[in-house]
Design an enzyme around this catalytic site. Structure first.
Site, PDB file in Angstrom:
ATOM      1  N   GLU A 311    -125.651 -22.949 -27.296  1.00 51.75           N
ATOM      2  CA  GLU A 311    -124.540 -22.366 -28.041  1.00 51.75           C
ATOM      3  C   GLU A 311    -124.993 -21.218 -28.933  1.00 51.75           C
ATOM      4  O   GLU A 311    -124.451 -20.108 -28.877  1.00 51.75           O
ATOM      5  CB  GLU A 311    -123.843 -23.430 -28.884  1.00 51.75           C
ATOM      6  CG  GLU A 311    -122.634 -22.909 -29.651  1.00 51.75           C
ATOM      7  CD  GLU A 311    -121.556 -22.421 -28.721  1.00 51.75           C
ATOM      8  OE1 GLU A 311    -121.344 -21.194 -28.636  1.00 51.75           O
ATOM      9  OE2 GLU A 311    -120.935 -23.255 -28.050  1.00 51.75           O
ATOM     10  N   ASP A 315    -124.204 -17.075 -28.417  1.00 53.44           N
ATOM     11  CA  ASP A 315    -123.429 -16.386 -29.453  1.00 53.44           C
ATOM     12  C   ASP A 315    -124.186 -15.166 -29.968  1.00 53.44           C
ATOM     13  O   ASP A 315    -123.628 -14.068 -30.107  1.00 53.44           O
ATOM     14  CB  ASP A 315    -123.138 -17.333 -30.619  1.00 53.44           C
ATOM     15  CG  ASP A 315    -122.108 -18.402 -30.291  1.00 53.44           C
ATOM     16  OD1 ASP A 315    -121.479 -18.299 -29.226  1.00 53.44           O
ATOM     17  OD2 ASP A 315    -121.946 -19.327 -31.093  1.00 53.44           O
ATOM     18  N   SER A 603    -116.535 -20.137 -25.843  1.00 55.17           N
ATOM     19  CA  SER A 603    -117.663 -19.854 -26.732  1.00 55.17           C
ATOM     20  C   SER A 603    -118.117 -18.411 -26.601  1.00 55.17           C
ATOM     21  O   SER A 603    -118.566 -17.801 -27.569  1.00 55.17           O
ATOM     22  CB  SER A 603    -118.855 -20.740 -26.364  1.00 55.17           C
ATOM     23  OG  SER A 603    -118.819 -21.952 -27.039  1.00 55.17           O
TER      24      SER A 603
END
Length: 686
Positions: A311, A315, A603
């Site tokens: 994650e 990002d 995401s």
């Protein structure tokens, strides 16, 4: 003012009897037992209870209107953001309330020297024995034991307050809200309170995939530049820039760093450098985010760590590849005791918001005061290796207990734009808990901050086993399960889109919907309608158009706080619709644990859209203008600046979900960014 205050005080006389008087009324009641907590023995009368009385904030019902005044492009006050002090003063408890509540306490035998009046006037605190507290509130306190851990909480099923104070007191703890306390027969350490958490589905919104032939190219792609020929199956920074006409970034205005919220996952420096070398060579090796570490959080992990799960990597990859030479600020939350467990818990954002707004640590809204110890991390963390800022030991009434000291409150200035790729079903959180957070997002928006969140990846449902096995609600598991915080009307919810394998960057995208096998066979852009919040004014016309012109073929209900066990509908037709916008969320190439994989999920979409807003802010700052702030009212008023998505659906709960359509839809919102059009619009505004 004097007359009403005098009546408030005189109404408090004679409130020392052991049963409710005509002057007292029930303030809170628990109507159903908490499924995760079992009531045990009554609390001993000499047990010390740390009592807190949360005072109701004022003007919360005006928050939406305040925000529209500075966010509506037609408003003469557009862009005239509030200061933090102005926000605090606008919502502070009414004058005279603190004095009135203190009068009630002292008349009941609580000495004034024991009462702490906090500076923000949001709450009062005092220590009392259980006997004193039961007499004061006309109730009985019981221990409650967690079904899946050794946690012990104290609370009651209902309590009373003076009738004339009811409108000024929001909440009292311990009370209906279960609270951890220290009793005579419990040792001071609380290290075991987090040892065994009941697992829930991961809150992160991503999925890696390494199967299938990803090298094939459609015939139409061969006429494109080499770095754009494989975008149907391999999304890279050049593909994203081509899709949305995003120019190469050149500016780095001081103070315009892009904020990323991360919880329960860490980035790897080695993975970032691999990504830069392969897919964004214009970003120098060793380019890492500015650390804004909260409550003992760690800054990154080795590449082979089990806590590097993708994650944070993706990002940061996404953001730096689009905005460099501008920087990224990493808001990493919670210490090494809580953080690894947070992939399986329901807490989101409170410690983060504490760090951005010092008053949030303690102020009350919607019956919630400060962090909820039954949901949120508690600091200082007495566990070995836990974060222990301002840790101290105090004694009271011959009992020794640990004083929680100060959390990290108000230590960071929020960046202009913040992206969070985390969320969960709104049904998982107490409604007032989430409303208090949503209220804080409104306050940040009043100050000109843009908060973007990923909408989710399971269509009209939630994560598998969040509710029923399919992530849906109701006895038949057919009721749609809306997501938080996308349901909050004061953030920008970002859904996911994709290019099909036979498409190029010249083609229109569709709703992200892919089969990633296992529990992600229907991995698709989340969207729908909230059961907690109504439709804000800025989106009512767009939602009405969708419902009128497309008429989803499902039974619906029109109420908030619906009983999912008895309703005949499967979605709330009057709820806040989400997502607001969308961006590509499929086939993104990135490294995690040293492996180059394809990543999927909203995401990816949230930091992508946040990067676009950061680039627009760069241009506004160059023209001596304010940041774009809360963008929803502008975008709903000007949907033509987005690429409308009209193909695809977000399946779930045994249905086809909601279909994409012309205009706003609950699968991709208003559409994906068109940078030149968006820039022209926002540069035309004051």
């Amino acid at each position: 003012m004097f007359c009403s205050f005098f009546l408030l005080l005189t109404a408090l006389v004679g409130l020392s009897s052991s049963s409710p008087t005509p002057w007292e009324v029930p303030h809170e009641q628990r109507h159903a037992s908490n499924l995760d907590w079992n009531r045990r023995a009554r609390v001993d009368g000499d047990t010390v209870l740390p009592m807190k009385i949360a005072l109701a904030q004022t003007n919360l019902e005006k928050g939406h209107d305040y925000l529209m005044q500075i966010s509506d492009p037609q408003s003469p006050k557009y862009g005239k953001y509030w200061t933090a002090k102005e926000v605090h003063e606008a919502f502070a408890p009414a004058d005279g309330v603190v004095t009135a509540v203190k009068q009630w306490l002292t008349s009941a035998g609580i000495e004034s020297s024991r009462i702490i009046d906090y500076e923000n006037k949001g709450w009062l605190a005092f220590d009392a024995t259980a006997k004193e507290a039961e007499t004061l509130l006309r109730t009985e306190f019981y221990e409650h034991e967690h079904k899946h851990s050794s946690k012990i909480r104290v609370g009651c099923s209902s309590y009373h307050v003076p009738k004339h104070l009811q409108g000024y007191i929001d909440y009292i703890t311990p009370g209906v809200k279960l609270t951890p306390v220290v009793k005579r027969d419990i040792k001071v350490k609380r290290a075991s309170s987090k040892a065994h958490k009941f697992p829930k589905p991961p809150a992160r919104m991503n999925h890696a995939w390494s199967g299938g032939d990803m090298s094939w190219k459609p015939q139409a792609a061969y006429g494109l530049p080499q770095d754009l020929q494989g975008c149907g199956l391999n999304i890279t920074p050049p593909c994203i820039k081509a899709l949305y006409h995003i120019p190469n970034a050149t500016k780095a205005t001081p103070g315009n760093s892009l904020g990323l919220y991360e919880q329960g996952d860490y980035f790897s420096k080695q993975d970032l450098d691999l990504f830069y070398a392969q897919y964004a060579p214009y970003v120098p090796q060793g380019t890492y985010p500015i650390p804004a570490l909260i409550d003992g959080a760690a800054y990154g992990m080795p590449q082979n760590s089990s806590e590097v799960t993708g994650e944070s990597d993706i990002d940061i990859d996404m953001a730096y590849s689009l905005i460099y030479p501008q920087t990224v600020t990493l808001y990493q939350v919670d210490d090494q005791i809580y953080e690894p467990q947070e992939v399986a818990t329901t807490n989101l954002f409170n410690t983060f918001l504490d760090a951005l707004d010092g008053s949030y640590c303690n102020y009350t809204a919607y019956g919630e005061t400060g962090d909820d110890p039954s949901i949120d991390p508690v600091y200082p963390d007495p566990a070995p290796g836990g974060y222990k800022d301002c840790y101290s030991k105090v004694s009271y009434l011959r009992l020794t207990y640990w004083d929680a000291g100060q959390r990290q409150c108000g230590i960071y200035k929020p960046t202009n734009v913040i992206s969070a790729s985390y969320g969960q079903a709104e049904h998982d959180l107490p409604i007032n808990y989430s409303k208090r957070q949503c209220n804080e997002f409104m306050k940040l928006a009043l100050q000109g901050h843009s908060i973007l969140v990923a909408s989710g990846d399971y269509g009209v449902g939630s994560f598998p086993n969040d509710g029923a096995a399919n992530g849906c609600l109701g006895p038949q598991a057919t009721i749609f399960n809306p997501q938080y915080p996308s349901n909050c009307p004061y953030i920008t919810s970002v859904g996911g889109t994709l290019l099909y394998g036979n498409q190029t960057v010249l083609d229109r995208e569709s709703v992200m919907h892919v089969n990633l096998s296992g529990t992600a066979q229907n991995f698709t852009s989340a969207g729908g309608f909230s059961n907690y919040y109504g439709q804000p004014s800025y989106q009512k016309a767009a939602v009405a158009r969708y419902l009128t012109e497309n008429s989803p073929p499902y039974p619906y209900y029109e109420e908030f706080g619906v009983n999912v066990n008895s309703t005949q509908g499967i979605y709330n037709r009057i709820g806040r619709g989400y997502p607001d916008v969308a961006a590509n969320g499929a086939n993104f190439r990135a490294y995690t644990n040293g492996i180059d994989e394809h990543w999927y999920g909203s995401s990816l979409a949230s930091p992508l859209f946040a990067s676009v807003l950061t680039l627009i802010n760069e241009e506004r700052f160059a023209a001596n203008k304010t940041p774009v702030g809360f963008v929803n009212p502008v975008l709903y008023a000007h949907p033509e600046v987005l690429n409308d998505i009209v193909n695809g659906t977000n399946v779930g709960c045994g249905t086809e979900g909601f279909h994409a359509a012309a205009g706003w839809d609950p699968a991709t919102g208003l559409g994906t960014p068109n940078y030149p059009r968006m820039l022209e619009l926002f540069m035309s505004l004051p």
